[in-house]
Design a protein around this motif. Structure first.
Motif, PDB file in Angstrom:
ATOM      1  N   ALA A  46      -6.242 -10.451  -3.094  1.00 21.83           N
ATOM      2  CA  ALA A  46      -7.410  -9.400  -3.190  1.00 21.83           C
ATOM      3  C   ALA A  46      -7.528  -8.344  -2.011  1.00 21.83           C
ATOM      4  CB  ALA A  46      -8.663 -10.022  -3.129  1.00 21.83           C
ATOM      5  N   VAL A  47      -6.931  -9.124  -0.834  1.00 21.58           N
ATOM      6  CA  VAL A  47      -6.942  -8.128   0.180  1.00 21.58           C
ATOM      7  C   VAL A  47      -5.782  -7.095   0.242  1.00 21.58           C
ATOM      8  CG1 VAL A  47      -6.788  -8.101   2.779  1.00 21.58           C
ATOM      9  CG2 VAL A  47      -8.244  -9.495   1.781  1.00 21.58           C
ATOM     10  N   ILE A  48      -4.522  -7.695  -0.348  1.00 25.42           N
ATOM     11  CA  ILE A  48      -3.482  -6.906  -0.241  1.00 25.42           C
ATOM     12  C   ILE A  48      -3.432  -6.107  -1.405  1.00 25.42           C
ATOM     13  CG2 ILE A  48      -0.802  -7.242  -0.934  1.00 25.42           C
ATOM     14  CD1 ILE A  48      -1.003  -9.907   0.377  1.00 25.42           C
ATOM     15  N   ALA A  49      -4.301  -6.164  -2.436  1.00 28.84           N
ATOM     16  CA  ALA A  49      -4.431  -5.447  -3.643  1.00 28.84           C
ATOM     17  C   ALA A  49      -5.066  -4.010  -3.061  1.00 28.84           C
ATOM     18  CB  ALA A  49      -5.270  -5.790  -4.855  1.00 28.84           C
ATOM     19  N   GLY A  54      -4.112   2.295  -1.693  1.00 27.28           N
ATOM     20  CA  GLY A  54      -4.534   3.186  -0.978  1.00 27.28           C
ATOM     21  C   GLY A  54      -5.402   3.086   0.101  1.00 27.28           C
ATOM     22  N   GLY A  55      -5.931   1.576   0.422  1.00 29.33           N
ATOM     23  CA  GLY A  55      -6.799   1.273   1.688  1.00 29.33           C
ATOM     24  C   GLY A  55      -6.000   1.487   2.948  1.00 29.33           C
ATOM     25  N   CYS A  58       0.787   3.484   5.115  1.00 31.22           N
ATOM     26  CA  CYS A  58       1.799   3.741   6.093  1.00 31.22           C
ATOM     27  C   CYS A  58       2.776   2.643   6.123  1.00 31.22           C
ATOM     28  CB  CYS A  58       1.130   3.878   7.386  1.00 31.22           C
ATOM     29  SG  CYS A  58       0.503   2.528   8.074  1.00 31.22           S
ATOM     30  N   LYS A  59       3.703   2.595   6.712  1.00 31.70           N
ATOM     31  CA  LYS A  59       4.965   1.606   6.639  1.00 31.70           C
ATOM     32  C   LYS A  59       4.423   0.452   7.355  1.00 31.70           C
ATOM     33  CE  LYS A  59       9.206  -0.066   7.314  1.00 31.70           C
ATOM     34  NZ  LYS A  59       9.160  -1.345   7.144  1.00 31.70           N
ATOM     35  N   ALA A  60       3.418   0.489   8.333  1.00 27.00           N
ATOM     36  CA  ALA A  60       2.710  -0.741   8.845  1.00 27.00           C
ATOM     37  C   ALA A  60       1.952  -1.588   8.139  1.00 27.00           C
ATOM     38  CB  ALA A  60       1.842  -0.336   9.901  1.00 27.00           C
ATOM     39  N   ALA A  61       1.310  -0.794   6.961  1.00 31.08           N
ATOM     40  CA  ALA A  61       0.391  -1.384   5.909  1.00 31.08           C
ATOM     41  C   ALA A  61       1.274  -2.038   5.073  1.00 31.08           C
ATOM     42  CB  ALA A  61      -0.219  -0.469   5.055  1.00 31.08           C
ATOM     43  N   THR A  62       2.561  -1.795   4.753  1.00 30.21           N
ATOM     44  CA  THR A  62       3.427  -2.621   3.713  1.00 30.21           C
ATOM     45  C   THR A  62       4.042  -3.813   4.545  1.00 30.21           C
ATOM     46  OG1 THR A  62       4.039  -0.361   2.665  1.00 30.21           O
ATOM     47  CG2 THR A  62       5.727  -2.484   2.658  1.00 30.21           C
ATOM     48  N   ASP A  63       4.209  -3.452   5.834  1.00 33.50           N
ATOM     49  CA  ASP A  63       4.694  -4.807   6.594  1.00 33.50           C
ATOM     50  C   ASP A  63       3.744  -5.757   6.863  1.00 33.50           C
ATOM     51  OD1 ASP A  63       7.171  -3.466   6.827  1.00 33.50           O
ATOM     52  OD2 ASP A  63       6.896  -2.625   8.856  1.00 33.50           O
TER      53      ASP A  63
END
Length: 121
Positions: A46-49, A54-55, A58-63
């Motif tokens: 749920a957090v990853i979703a 759009g929460g 950036c690249k750091a969000a994906t990592d």
């Protein structure tokens, strides 16, 4: 549970510690596992979703999402391991202990007092 239900042999008392381990093994740890995990997938999905939709862009969000998913994948195994450890501890404990043993009736009283006082350590 033996703490109050069965008579004991002379000079012994119920093993309240064993009863407490059984409660943790059969009720407390499974309830905590269920509070963390509802349904298939990873508990952190749920957090990853939210991050992925759009929460946090950036690249750091994906990592970070990837790292969270890897770390959270072990959560359910940890609960299962805890239940297995409790089962092993429970099976090693006798039903009765010598009168006055720290696992007997004194354990139940001291544990309840600790709970009331908030001393969980």
């Amino acid at each position: 549970m033996n703490t109050t239900s069965k008579p004991t042999t002379a000079g012994t008392e119920p093993n309240a510690f064993k009863d407490t381990v059984a409660t943790a093994m059969n009720l407390k740890v499974p309830a905590q596992r269920d509070a963390v995990y509802h349904g298939p997938g990873n508990p952190i999905d749920a957090v990853i979703a939210d991050l992925s939709s759009g929460g946090w862009v950036c690249k750091a969000a994906t990592d970070t999402s990837y790292a969270l998913r890897l770390e959270a994948g072990g959560i359910l195994h940890a609960f299962d391991d805890a239940i297995g450890d409790l089962r092993a501890a429970w099976s090693r404990e006798p039903e009765e202990v010598p009168a006055g043993d720290h696992r007997g009736l004194a354990f139940a009283r001291s544990w309840r007092l600790d709970q009331r006082l908030g001393d969980h350590g």
